[in-house]
Write a protein that holds these residues in place. Structure first.
Motif: not given
Length: 79
Positions: A15, A47, A53, A63-64
């Motif tokens: 990321a 991602l 992202a 996002l994670y």
């Protein structure tokens, strides 16, 4: 260090959120560990396909979480 140590770092690196010092350690590890290198490629691929992202200001927690869900789903499909 073992592979478990690098699991969160793999996601952070993919990321673009891993500090430079940790990045060097991670890349050294993935150079000698095919399993972690595969995980890193998998997260980078995931991602790259998540619109959140691509935004400059991203909510890393969301996002994670999304990356983990997609990654887990892809592993289940392979099983």
């Amino acid at each position: 260090m073992n592979c478990e140590f690098f699991q969160d770092q793999i996601v952070l690196y993919a990321a673009g959120e891993l500090p430079e010092t940790d990045t060097r350690e991670l890349l050294a590890h993935t150079a000698s560990c095919p399993e972690c290198a595969g995980e890193l490629k998998s997260y980078k691929d995931i991602l790259s396909n998540i619109p959140a992202a691509q935004k400059p200001l991203r909510d890393f927690a969301t996002l994670y979480g999304t990356a983990l869900l997609v990654h887990d789903a892809s592993i289940r499909r392979r099983s």
